[in-house]
Design an enzyme around this catalytic site. Sequence first.
Site, PDB file in Angstrom:
ATOM      1  CE1 TYR A  31      31.834  36.419 -21.366  1.00 41.53           C
ATOM      2  CE2 TYR A  31      30.121  35.443 -22.726  1.00 41.53           C
ATOM      3  CZ  TYR A  31      30.779  36.563 -22.247  1.00 41.53           C
ATOM      4  OH  TYR A  31      30.372  37.807 -22.635  1.00 41.53           O
ATOM      5  CE  LYS A  65      42.283  45.116 -12.145  1.00 39.88           C
ATOM      6  NZ  LYS A  65      42.404  46.575 -12.194  1.00 39.88           N
ATOM      7  CG  ASP A  93      42.004  49.159 -14.485  1.00 40.96           C
ATOM      8  OD1 ASP A  93      42.890  48.652 -15.197  1.00 40.96           O
ATOM      9  OD2 ASP A  93      42.168  49.411 -13.284  1.00 40.96           O
ATOM     10  CG  ASP A 109      30.753  40.668 -23.934  1.00 38.53           C
ATOM     11  OD1 ASP A 109      30.255  40.783 -25.065  1.00 38.53           O
ATOM     12  OD2 ASP A 109      30.097  40.789 -22.887  1.00 38.53           O
ATOM     13  CG  ASP A 142      28.974  45.848 -26.594  1.00 39.47           C
ATOM     14  OD1 ASP A 142      29.300  45.024 -27.477  1.00 39.47           O
ATOM     15  OD2 ASP A 142      27.851  45.862 -26.060  1.00 39.47           O
TER      16      ASP A 142
HETATM   17  C1  IPM Z   1      28.622  39.028 -27.887  1.00 35.47           C
HETATM   18  C2  IPM Z   1      27.377  38.910 -27.054  1.00 35.47           C
HETATM   19  C3  IPM Z   1      27.325  37.524 -26.417  1.00 35.47           C
HETATM   20  C4  IPM Z   1      28.540  37.376 -25.531  1.00 35.47           C
HETATM   21  C5  IPM Z   1      26.032  37.216 -25.663  1.00 35.47           C
HETATM   22  C6  IPM Z   1      24.819  37.382 -26.545  1.00 35.47           C
HETATM   23  C7  IPM Z   1      26.057  35.859 -25.040  1.00 35.47           C
HETATM   24  O1  IPM Z   1      27.333  39.929 -26.108  1.00 35.47           O
HETATM   25  O2  IPM Z   1      28.796  38.209 -28.813  1.00 35.47           O
HETATM   26  O3  IPM Z   1      29.417  39.931 -27.625  1.00 35.47           O
HETATM   27  O4  IPM Z   1      28.514  37.813 -24.360  1.00 35.47           O
HETATM   28  O5  IPM Z   1      29.537  36.814 -25.976  1.00 35.47           O
HETATM   29 MG    MG Z   2      28.851  41.388 -26.307  1.00 28.95          MG
END
Ligand code: IPM
Ligand code: MG
Length: 372
Positions: free
Chosen positions: A142, A189, A221, A245, A249
């Site tokens: 990042y 990884k 993975d 990240d 999700d």
């Molecule tokens: C998160 C989001 C952010 C990230 C984005 C909005 C930059 O996806 O907080 O998980 O990638 O960190």
């Molecule tokens: Mg995110």
Amino acid sequence: MILKIALLAGDGVGPEVLAQSVKCLNAVEETFNHHFIFKEAPIGAIAIDKNGTPLPDTTLKLCQESDAVLFGAIGDPKYDNDPDAKVRPEQGLLQLRKALGLFANIRPILSHPTLLDKSPLKKKVINGTDFVIYRELTGGIYFGEKKLNEEGTKASDLCEYSEEEISRIAHLAFKAAKGRKKKLTLVDKANVLESSRLWRKVVTRIGESYPEVALDFLFVDNAAMQIILNPKQFDVILTENMFGDIISDEGSVIGGSIGLLASASVGEENALFEPIHGSYPQAKGKDIANPIASILSAAMLLEHFGLNEEAWAVKKAVDKSLKKGIVTPDLRENSQYGTNQVGDFIAHNIVDIEDDTLMNDENIDLGKSTII
Ligand code: IPM
Ligand code: MG
């Protein structure tokens, strides 16, 4: 307790969900006799429109001067579809994380007994899931050097980590594991990446100071597969920025809706609390966004300041809204409750923690309640 809280509503549904958290914090003030001083500031696409930058200096200054930041959401489709855009809303959040030194992002993943049906995963697989992701937040790909050649035909993003960056979050993750089920899984990884091999080395060494915590390793993975195959095997997952990240999700699928997942981002001096969901622009202004992730982020804020009873009251009120089906349509199709009503219900139940007179677990069918 007096707390200065910066409110950064941001884009999309951010303002709507944040408003519900403020209601809940107001209820906490009233019930527990605290004083929270709220100040708002722009960030993201809204700030680009207004100030030409996603993180105005005044916003950063307010955050630095506050005890905590409560964050809404960031992102706008007009930038997502424009690869040539010079400024992007997300830069505001990334710059803020970096400037405030928020190196650890903590994301609890829980299955909720009343929402097992909402997950596409089998009930028996997810029932009882309770793990937490410690995601490194200010390093890695990042923030590494970004390059694009003059012709615009070749690009790269550098993934770089120092021992110091790894060790500070590793200590936090081991301490968390010590207070939980005493297991820490490093997700990396290391079969391919040099930076992952450094993570393994540093985390293994730090693990020696936490002999009561069992340490194991998973390639990312495989971890992505294990999280949906058998999520109950996890206690604390420690990982770098990008992997964290992605798997957080993925983890949200276990809870039944990404609209439920809260997070805390902490550093030496500052702390920021935000839902993990994005700005959900399709729902903006429609009063349908789930405010629970934001409200639970406010609960994490309270916990951060040792206000555990207060945080518990918030979580209990959230549980009640889930049990009673006072939820937004993402959790119950055709639900007549909007973002605002769910926020009102939860805030009301913080004030009246013991007030169960209107509710009766046995007699009120999910979805048939007319309490609001
Ligand atoms: C998160 C989001 C952010 C990230 C984005 C909005 C930059 O996806 O907080 O998980 O990638 O960190
Ligand atoms: Mg995110």
